[in-house]
Motif scaffolding. Structure first.
Motif, PDB file in Angstrom:
ATOM      1  N   ASN A   1     -37.495-110.322 -99.976  1.00 25.20           N
ATOM      2  CA  ASN A   1     -38.852-110.092-100.446  1.00 25.20           C
ATOM      3  C   ASN A   1     -39.764-111.218 -99.967  1.00 25.20           C
ATOM      4  OD1 ASN A   1     -41.202-109.520-101.808  1.00 25.20           O
ATOM      5  ND2 ASN A   1     -40.343-109.793-103.858  1.00 25.20           N
ATOM      6  N   ALA A   2     -40.623-110.903 -98.994  1.00 23.09           N
ATOM      7  CA  ALA A   2     -41.546-111.888 -98.431  1.00 23.09           C
ATOM      8  C   ALA A   2     -42.953-111.752 -99.004  1.00 23.09           C
ATOM      9  CB  ALA A   2     -41.606-111.728 -96.915  1.00 23.09           C
ATOM     10  N   GLY A   3     -43.106-111.027-100.104  1.00 25.79           N
ATOM     11  CA  GLY A   3     -44.427-110.755-100.655  1.00 25.79           C
ATOM     12  C   GLY A   3     -44.907-111.786-101.655  1.00 25.79           C
ATOM     13  N   GLU A   4     -46.038-111.478-102.276  1.00 27.62           N
ATOM     14  CA  GLU A   4     -46.614-112.359-103.303  1.00 27.62           C
ATOM     15  C   GLU A   4     -46.034-112.071-104.680  1.00 27.62           C
ATOM     16  OE1 GLU A   4     -50.803-111.409-102.791  1.00 27.62           O
ATOM     17  OE2 GLU A   4     -51.116-113.377-101.882  1.00 27.62           O
ATOM     18  N   GLY A   5     -45.479-110.872-104.855  1.00 25.52           N
ATOM     19  CA  GLY A   5     -44.978-110.474-106.159  1.00 25.52           C
ATOM     20  C   GLY A   5     -43.541-109.987-106.085  1.00 25.52           C
TER      21      GLY A   5
ATOM     22  N   TRP B   1     -36.489-114.290-102.278  1.00 26.41           N
ATOM     23  CA  TRP B   1     -35.048-114.078-102.416  1.00 26.41           C
ATOM     24  C   TRP B   1     -34.600-112.825-101.671  1.00 26.41           C
ATOM     25  CZ3 TRP B   1     -31.263-116.803-105.363  1.00 26.41           C
ATOM     26  CH2 TRP B   1     -31.745-117.977-105.948  1.00 26.41           C
ATOM     27  N   GLY B   2     -33.327-112.837-101.257  1.00 24.97           N
ATOM     28  CA  GLY B   2     -32.758-111.717-100.541  1.00 24.97           C
ATOM     29  C   GLY B   2     -31.534-111.165-101.237  1.00 24.97           C
ATOM     30  N   ASP B   3     -31.206-109.946-100.861  1.00 25.49           N
ATOM     31  CA  ASP B   3     -30.010-109.259-101.362  1.00 25.49           C
ATOM     32  C   ASP B   3     -29.114-108.992-100.165  1.00 25.49           C
ATOM     33  OD1 ASP B   3     -28.130-107.784-102.710  1.00 25.49           O
ATOM     34  OD2 ASP B   3     -29.373-106.010-102.958  1.00 25.49           O
ATOM     35  N   THR B   4     -27.980-109.660-100.113  1.00 25.82           N
ATOM     36  CA  THR B   4     -27.061-109.534 -98.985  1.00 25.82           C
ATOM     37  C   THR B   4     -25.867-108.678 -99.349  1.00 25.82           C
ATOM     38  OG1 THR B   4     -27.697-111.700 -98.085  1.00 25.82           O
ATOM     39  CG2 THR B   4     -25.586-110.787 -97.363  1.00 25.82           C
ATOM     40  N   TYR B   5     -25.617-107.682 -98.524  1.00 25.82           N
ATOM     41  CA  TYR B   5     -24.403-106.874 -98.634  1.00 25.82           C
ATOM     42  C   TYR B   5     -23.462-107.302 -97.524  1.00 25.82           C
ATOM     43  CZ  TYR B   5     -25.164-103.538-102.376  1.00 25.82           C
ATOM     44  OH  TYR B   5     -25.299-102.968-103.612  1.00 25.82           O
TER      45      TYR B   5
ATOM     46  N   LEU C   1     -49.876-108.128-107.351  1.00 23.76           N
ATOM     47  CA  LEU C   1     -49.005-108.967-106.518  1.00 23.76           C
ATOM     48  C   LEU C   1     -47.848-108.097-106.041  1.00 23.76           C
ATOM     49  CD1 LEU C   1     -48.975-112.161-108.775  1.00 23.76           C
ATOM     50  CD2 LEU C   1     -50.447-111.681-106.800  1.00 23.76           C
ATOM     51  N   TYR C   2     -47.954-107.646-104.803  1.00 25.58           N
ATOM     52  CA  TYR C   2     -46.980-106.694-104.273  1.00 25.58           C
ATOM     53  C   TYR C   2     -45.778-107.409-103.651  1.00 25.58           C
ATOM     54  CZ  TYR C   2     -50.578-103.082-104.661  1.00 25.58           C
ATOM     55  OH  TYR C   2     -51.521-102.209-105.133  1.00 25.58           O
ATOM     56  N   PRO C   3     -44.608-106.781-103.719  1.00 22.97           N
ATOM     57  CA  PRO C   3     -43.480-107.270-102.919  1.00 22.97           C
ATOM     58  C   PRO C   3     -43.691-106.876-101.463  1.00 22.97           C
ATOM     59  CG  PRO C   3     -42.865-105.238-104.025  1.00 22.97           C
ATOM     60  CD  PRO C   3     -44.269-105.579-104.503  1.00 22.97           C
ATOM     61  N   ASN C   4     -42.950-107.493-100.576  1.00 12.26           N
ATOM     62  CA  ASN C   4     -42.996-107.150 -99.155  1.00 12.26           C
ATOM     63  C   ASN C   4     -41.556-107.219 -98.632  1.00 12.26           C
ATOM     64  OD1 ASN C   4     -43.578-106.687 -96.489  1.00 12.26           O
ATOM     65  ND2 ASN C   4     -44.554-108.660 -96.122  1.00 12.26           N
TER      66      ASN C   4
ATOM     67  N   ARG D   1     -38.506-120.340 -99.423  1.00 13.87           N
ATOM     68  CA  ARG D   1     -39.237-120.736-100.627  1.00 13.87           C
ATOM     69  C   ARG D   1     -40.720-120.476-100.406  1.00 13.87           C
ATOM     70  NH1 ARG D   1     -37.722-123.023-104.978  1.00 13.87           N
ATOM     71  NH2 ARG D   1     -35.728-123.697-104.115  1.00 13.87           N
ATOM     72  N   LEU D   2     -41.282-119.585-101.212  1.00 13.07           N
ATOM     73  CA  LEU D   2     -42.678-119.195-101.125  1.00 13.07           C
ATOM     74  C   LEU D   2     -43.409-119.622-102.403  1.00 13.07           C
ATOM     75  CD1 LEU D   2     -42.130-115.613 -99.631  1.00 13.07           C
ATOM     76  CD2 LEU D   2     -42.823-117.682 -98.408  1.00 13.07           C
TER      77      LEU D   2
END
Length: 268
Positions: free
Chosen positions: A95-99, A218-222, A60-63, A194-195
């Motif tokens: 991260n729009a991936g499955e993992g 989830w995202g990381d915002t700077y 299950l990769y991140p994207n 939400r995925l």
């Protein structure tokens, strides 16, 4: 005494008795060219009655993707004792991936001193994982926590140069300015979408020196107000015109986001 044999107590030839289990019958019952335990991976032991191989676990990769930068504004910043013009902005990598993206760090001794080495953990749908070395962490004194190196790149292009670069299949042209910030603390700050595998709450919620990451969805915002969250324009103002602000996640493709690491959707 007369001896006699009661044939009723014996099975007839070819019948009766308990047949051997499929994993001990000398036959390839599932067509995988492997016979019985322990050669056939579908057999748990000699009494197992099913040679069917278990389904292989799926990684299950991140994207990683970037949202369009927001909160753009000009400002000034003292750099090496000189007042520079800077373009500040907020940036989100998600991260729009499955993992999940999970990075685990460990400090080791090398010939050039101690290094904080980082491994990416790639989990699968069977609960297992693999890991691989993907880079280093460094301590960021301005932010007072640990950052993963080479996680993002910021570029400023003239619109004409950018369009020509895209038209040349990204072979000709270059940005006029690049952001100096490439190291990041990676953590869940915002639920972007939400995925299916998204947790309801943040999982990676600190700039840990040992574990950082991005949960699915989830995202990381700077924020634009953070140290080094800018592109240095130099001592002169930017001329009027049309420009493109390009943000790229994992620009050197160090992280595994697919089996062949060919993801092309990492930039905004």
């Amino acid at each position: 005494h007369n001896a006699f044999l009661d044939i009723a107590t014996f099975p007839a030839d070819g019948g009766g008795g308990t047949p051997p289990a499929l994993c001990a019958d000398g036959k390839d019952n599932d067509g995988d060219l492997k016979t019985d335990y322990p050669a056939d991976q579908g057999c748990l032991n000699l009494t197992d009655n099913d040679e069917t191989d278990p389904l292989a676990a799926t990684p299950l990769y991140p994207n990683l993707k970037t949202l369009k930068p927001t909160d753009l504004r000009f400002g000034t910043q003292t750099i090496n004792g000189t007042t520079h013009k800077v373009l500040r902005f907020s940036n989100t990598v998600w991260n729009a991936g499955e993992g999940r993206l999970e990075l685990r760090a460990k400090t080791v001794s090398t010939s050039s001193g101690k290094k904080t080495r980082v491994n990416q953990y790639i989990y699968d749908n069977a609960g297992g994982f693999t890991s691989k070395y993907v880079g280093d962490m460094v301590f960021h004194s301005s932010h007072n926590h640990f950052h993963f190196q080479d996680f993002a790149r910021y570029e400023l292009w003239t619109r004409a140069d950018y369009d020509n670069w895209v038209a040349s299949n990204r072979a000709q042209g270059q940005a006029i300015k690049r952001g100096a910030k490439t190291t990041f603390c990676i953590m869940d700050t915002d639920l972007v979408q939400r995925l299916p595998n998204s947790p309801s709450n943040s999982v990676y919620n600190s700039c840990s020196p040992s574990v950082q990451g991005l949960s699915v969805g989830w995202g990381d915002t700077y924020g634009y107000y953070l140290a080094d969250q800018w592109i240095d324009l130099g001592t002169s103002s930017l001329p009027d015109g049309q420009y493109v602000l390009r943000s790229v996640a994992d620009p050197s493709n160090n992280l595994d986001e697919s089996a062949n690491r060919s993801d092309t959707s990492r930039e905004g």
